[in-house]
Write an enzyme that holds these catalytic residues in place. Sequence first.
Site, PDB file in Angstrom:
ATOM      1  N   CYS A  64       0.829  -1.209   0.000  1.00 16.13           N
ATOM      2  CA  CYS A  64       0.000   0.000   0.000  1.00 16.13           C
ATOM      3  C   CYS A  64       0.868   1.265   0.000  1.00 16.13           C
ATOM      4  O   CYS A  64       1.569   1.537   0.976  1.00 16.13           O
ATOM      5  CB  CYS A  64      -0.903  -0.042   1.239  1.00 16.13           C
ATOM      6  SG  CYS A  64      -1.787   1.475   1.571  1.00 16.13           S
ATOM      7  N   CYS A  67       0.062   3.773   2.710  1.00 18.11           N
ATOM      8  CA  CYS A  67       0.570   3.261   3.993  1.00 18.11           C
ATOM      9  C   CYS A  67       2.054   3.598   4.133  1.00 18.11           C
ATOM     10  O   CYS A  67       2.511   3.972   5.220  1.00 18.11           O
ATOM     11  CB  CYS A  67       0.381   1.752   4.086  1.00 18.11           C
ATOM     12  SG  CYS A  67      -1.335   1.213   4.033  1.00 18.11           S
TER      13      CYS A  67
END
Length: 139
Positions: A64, A67
């Site tokens: 991600c 993230c």
Amino acid sequence: MATSLIIVSVIITLIAGYIFFAIRRMKNVPDVPKSDKIKDLTDKNFQHQVKNTISLIDFWASWCVPCKMMSPVLNELAEEVGVGVQVCKVNVEEYQSLASKYAVRGIPTMILLKDGKEVNRFVGVKSKEFLLDQIQKVR
């Protein structure tokens, strides 16, 4: 009419090319090492770690990009929060049961817990100042 159609086609092609290369570049964002003050939570230690404290739990995944963008923010946050507040991470790929229990639908999702109970939830990239403000409201 034909000229405007050609112009629109060129603009769309340029935008699509920009998006394609931007996504390729973002996927190559390097991982930022995690601060020693950030705790990794598992399905076995989760309840014990979050009771009797304020916890900001980051639900994340290694693939991600947002993230990865949150990692330096969380590192700084973990260094600045005082006693009684902790910053933790849960890898949703490894601990799907926790992500399911807390109804995490998108990542990054950060859930603010007080004494093990959810107080607030944030989805997406957030600033350190925003997160500090939210933690202060719970104290």
